[in-house]
Scaffold this motif. Sequence first.
Motif, PDB file in Angstrom:
ATOM      1  N   ALA A  29       0.871  -1.189   0.125  1.00  0.00           N
ATOM      2  CA  ALA A  29       0.246  -0.004  -0.040  1.00  0.00           C
ATOM      3  C   ALA A  29       0.843   1.259  -0.042  1.00  0.00           C
ATOM      4  CB  ALA A  29      -1.134   0.031   1.229  1.00  0.00           C
ATOM      5  N   LEU A  89      -7.403  -6.710   3.314  1.00  0.00           N
ATOM      6  CA  LEU A  89      -8.240  -6.053   4.012  1.00  0.00           C
ATOM      7  C   LEU A  89      -9.003  -4.753   3.257  1.00  0.00           C
ATOM      8  CD1 LEU A  89      -9.188  -5.011   6.955  1.00  0.00           C
ATOM      9  CD2 LEU A  89      -7.058  -3.350   7.216  1.00  0.00           C
ATOM     10  N   GLY A 139      -4.851   0.548   6.646  1.00  0.00           N
ATOM     11  CA  GLY A 139      -4.632  -0.907   6.448  1.00  0.00           C
ATOM     12  C   GLY A 139      -3.336  -1.244   6.715  1.00  0.00           C
ATOM     13  N   LYS A 145       0.304   8.104  24.005  1.00  0.00           N
ATOM     14  CA  LYS A 145       1.467   7.080  23.692  1.00  0.00           C
ATOM     15  C   LYS A 145       2.787   7.638  24.331  1.00  0.00           C
ATOM     16  CE  LYS A 145       3.925   6.655  19.229  1.00  0.00           C
ATOM     17  NZ  LYS A 145       3.873   7.003  17.577  1.00  0.00           N
ATOM     18  N   ALA A 156       8.486   8.745  17.106  1.00  0.00           N
ATOM     19  CA  ALA A 156       9.013   7.638  17.949  1.00  0.00           C
ATOM     20  C   ALA A 156       7.875   6.424  17.918  1.00  0.00           C
ATOM     21  CB  ALA A 156       9.164   7.945  19.383  1.00  0.00           C
TER      22      ALA A 156
END
Length: 291
Positions: A34, A169, A115, A187, A195
């Motif tokens: 992709a 998918l 995806g 995060k 990161a």
Amino acid sequence: MHSDVTQFDLTAPASLQAVLKHLAAEPGTHTPIAGGTELMVALGAGRLQQRSLLSIQHLHELRFIRVEDEAIHIGSGTTFTDVRRSAEIAKHLPLLVQSASWTGSVANQNRATIGGNICNASPAADTPPALLAYGASVTLVSASGERTMRYIDFHLGYKKTALRPDELLHTIHVPLHFAGYRQYIRKVGTRNAQAISKIALAGLAKIEDQRLVDIRLGAASLTDRPVRCFATEDALRNRLLAPESLEETIRAARAALASETHAIDDIRSTARYRSAVAGNLVEEFLRSLVP
Ligand SMILES: Cc1cc2nc3c(=O)[nH]c(=O)nc-3n(C[C@H](O)[C@H](O)[C@H](O)COP(=O)(O)OP(=O)(O)OC[C@H]3O[C@@H](n4cnc5c(N)ncnc54)[C@H](O)[C@@H]3O)c2cc1C
């Protein structure tokens, strides 16, 4: 060892049906590509086994954001930049926009697809915690048809998914049931930008009369795959969110999280760190819910 690119073929069939035909004709021979932001790194490092790449990047059939009454449907070829720019996703799924904005750099987000983020099946990917908390489902397609499953069942282990070699998918479906929920995402990485996470947590909470009537927690980088923390949710559901009981609630959450998840050691962090910080994030979320 670096790869010799002349040893690789890249085919770009004109339509989704043509891609699916290729996959069906020689299952396991072709690697769909992709945005290529994972695969080109693997290729450069000499880690890509299959020599035939099948481009799906240009397929408009896979790049869409469709809003319906009950759900938002996101094509697997939707880029992180598309996600960030979507007013509808920002309105209904702020955790997804936030996680898309954390993924690599802007240049990376212009190519990288949602995806690819999921199918790469890294335990540290940015979008899975939000998708798990939102209770997403996914539709997989092949030349012989399609099937839809809960997103939580898609991840089978480290870099392992439910995708068959002849499948792609196609769509990620995210239900729109969370108006009125408090939403949290964080995060933790080595730096604030560019990161990969050492630990990440997404949370949704519904509060009625100071009671936590529903809570949903999705985590990344904690175990060998992205996880929903069901036992922790169970330990928290229906608890009173009052200042006098908060410390006990936090203790219960930390204990449940530690017993349901077996944190991993890897190059980015240790199991001990991950376990401790995951508990800190749940605590931070719970504290933010108490008036
Ligand atoms: C500099 C840099 C920084 C990065 N930072 C982050 C970060 O902070 N957070 C993060 O989560 N990721 C990060 N990544 C990883 C990567 O950008 C993301 O995982 C991205 O979403 C991958 O999408 P892609 O379209 O480029 O996937 P690709 O590289 O094209 O594919 C990845 C995998 O998914 C498969 N695949 C792709 N689409 C489909 C489909 N529709 N059906 C079936 N299989 C499919 C491919 O075959 C391949 O196995 C970073 C990468 C780089 C190079």
